[in-house]
Design a protein around this motif. Structure first.
Motif, PDB file in Angstrom:
ATOM      1  N   SER A 139      36.544  36.043  24.465  1.00 17.59           N
ATOM      2  CA  SER A 139      37.594  35.428  23.658  1.00 17.59           C
ATOM      3  C   SER A 139      38.890  36.193  23.902  1.00 17.59           C
ATOM      4  CB  SER A 139      37.222  35.490  22.173  1.00 17.59           C
ATOM      5  OG  SER A 139      38.300  35.017  21.400  1.00 17.59           O
ATOM      6  N   SER A 197      45.530  32.945  25.037  1.00 14.56           N
ATOM      7  CA  SER A 197      46.221  32.409  26.209  1.00 14.56           C
ATOM      8  C   SER A 197      47.640  32.038  25.808  1.00 14.56           C
ATOM      9  CB  SER A 197      45.493  31.168  26.735  1.00 14.56           C
ATOM     10  OG  SER A 197      46.303  30.490  27.670  1.00 14.56           O
ATOM     11  N   LYS A 250      48.455  28.452  26.880  1.00 16.05           N
ATOM     12  CA  LYS A 250      47.935  27.387  26.012  1.00 16.05           C
ATOM     13  C   LYS A 250      48.342  27.588  24.561  1.00 16.05           C
ATOM     14  CE  LYS A 250      44.063  26.490  28.969  1.00 16.05           C
ATOM     15  NZ  LYS A 250      42.694  26.154  29.126  1.00 16.05           N
ATOM     16  N   ASN A 285      43.739  30.671  21.216  1.00 12.70           N
ATOM     17  CA  ASN A 285      42.624  31.520  21.607  1.00 12.70           C
ATOM     18  C   ASN A 285      41.683  30.691  22.467  1.00 12.70           C
ATOM     19  OD1 ASN A 285      43.663  33.665  20.192  1.00 12.70           O
ATOM     20  ND2 ASN A 285      42.444  33.278  18.374  1.00 12.70           N
ATOM     21  N   VAL A 286      41.045  31.328  23.439  1.00 16.08           N
ATOM     22  CA  VAL A 286      40.210  30.622  24.409  1.00 16.08           C
ATOM     23  C   VAL A 286      38.919  31.398  24.654  1.00 16.08           C
ATOM     24  CG1 VAL A 286      42.160  29.508  25.582  1.00 16.08           C
ATOM     25  CG2 VAL A 286      41.383  31.747  26.360  1.00 16.08           C
ATOM     26  N   PHE A 291      39.211  28.746  28.427  1.00 16.13           N
ATOM     27  CA  PHE A 291      39.167  27.325  28.074  1.00 16.13           C
ATOM     28  C   PHE A 291      38.945  27.145  26.577  1.00 16.13           C
ATOM     29  CE2 PHE A 291      37.862  27.849  32.425  1.00 16.13           C
ATOM     30  CZ  PHE A 291      38.601  26.889  33.084  1.00 16.13           C
ATOM     31  N   THR A 292      39.296  25.973  26.077  1.00 19.35           N
ATOM     32  CA  THR A 292      39.096  25.634  24.674  1.00 19.35           C
ATOM     33  C   THR A 292      39.040  24.127  24.513  1.00 19.35           C
ATOM     34  OG1 THR A 292      39.848  26.115  22.428  1.00 19.35           O
ATOM     35  CG2 THR A 292      41.556  25.622  24.050  1.00 19.35           C
ATOM     36  N   GLN A 331      36.922  22.009  27.017  1.00 18.73           N
ATOM     37  CA  GLN A 331      37.282  21.958  28.444  1.00 18.73           C
ATOM     38  C   GLN A 331      36.243  22.616  29.333  1.00 18.73           C
ATOM     39  OE1 GLN A 331      41.016  24.001  28.150  1.00 18.73           O
ATOM     40  NE2 GLN A 331      42.184  22.103  28.253  1.00 18.73           N
ATOM     41  N   LEU A 357      38.657  26.477  18.742  1.00 16.18           N
ATOM     42  CA  LEU A 357      38.040  27.374  19.721  1.00 16.18           C
ATOM     43  C   LEU A 357      36.582  26.962  19.913  1.00 16.18           C
ATOM     44  CD1 LEU A 357      38.278  29.711  21.619  1.00 16.18           C
ATOM     45  CD2 LEU A 357      37.975  31.277  19.707  1.00 16.18           C
ATOM     46  N   ASP A 407      33.773  25.056  23.106  1.00 13.07           N
ATOM     47  CA  ASP A 407      33.468  24.453  24.392  1.00 13.07           C
ATOM     48  C   ASP A 407      32.095  23.812  24.285  1.00 13.07           C
ATOM     49  OD1 ASP A 407      35.812  24.865  26.106  1.00 13.07           O
ATOM     50  OD2 ASP A 407      35.431  26.980  25.792  1.00 13.07           O
TER      51      ASP A 407
END
Length: 173
Positions: free
Chosen positions: A49, A52, A55, A58-59, A63-64, A67, A156, A158
């Motif tokens: 975590s 970004s 973006k 938080n990813v 990714f988030t 994605q 947050l 995926d």
């Protein structure tokens, strides 16, 4: 081929490449985040975590909002190392309908959804181990102080898919 035709073709390919580059897909270097051990049907996942700035969110592994898609074959054992390198506390789990999808697949929803002190502080890490024991599509998300609609914190989340067979993989949606 005449020079004008040749350069028109090269130009068209270049324009097509630029157009496709902006279509929203991102590449992922899965080897940075996943190590597969086919002989033992085990996969090691690293979920990091971070924040970004591109973006402004938080990813997980960059990714988030669904994605990132992690695909695991049925019966594989998963060693998931979660590292919180973001600026705020975060939690993680593989969830389905307000519950962990698999025993040991993260922090229980009932704990993180109501406890303001749950989750990992920035700089902390935690390991989780589980077996992908049922087929389906699940949320890999941060449910820290989540809501009754099973919506992950700050979008947050995926996807983790358990499929009948194959090789573990990561892809983008």
């Amino acid at each position: 081929m005449p020079k004008a035709g040749k350069w028109a073709g090269v130009t068209a390919l270049g324009v097509l490449g630029l157009a496709l580059a902006g279509c929203g897909t991102q590449s992922i270097n899965a080897s940075q985040w996943m190590i597969v051990h086919p002989a033992t049907k085990t996969v090691d996942l690293k979920i990091e975590s971070t924040y970004s700035s591109a973006k402004q969110a938080n990813v997980f592994d960059g990714f988030t909002q669904g994605q990132l898609v992690i695909t695991i074959p049925l019966g594989y054992h998963v060693n998931m190392d979660f590292i919180n390198n973001g600026p705020i506390p975060e939690s993680i789990g593989v969830y389905h309908d307000h519950h962990l999808a698999f025993p040991g697949a993260g922090e229980p929803y009932s704990q993180v959804a109501i406890s303001p002190s749950a989750g990992l502080l920035p700089g902390q890490s935690q390991s989780y181990t589980f077996t992908a024991s049922k087929l389906g599509t699940f949320i890999l998300g941060d449910m820290l102080n989540g809501d009754p609609n099973n919506t992950p914190t700050s979008d947050l989340w995926d996807i983790l898919k358990v499929v009948p067979s194959g090789t573990p993989s990561m892809s983008t949606s």
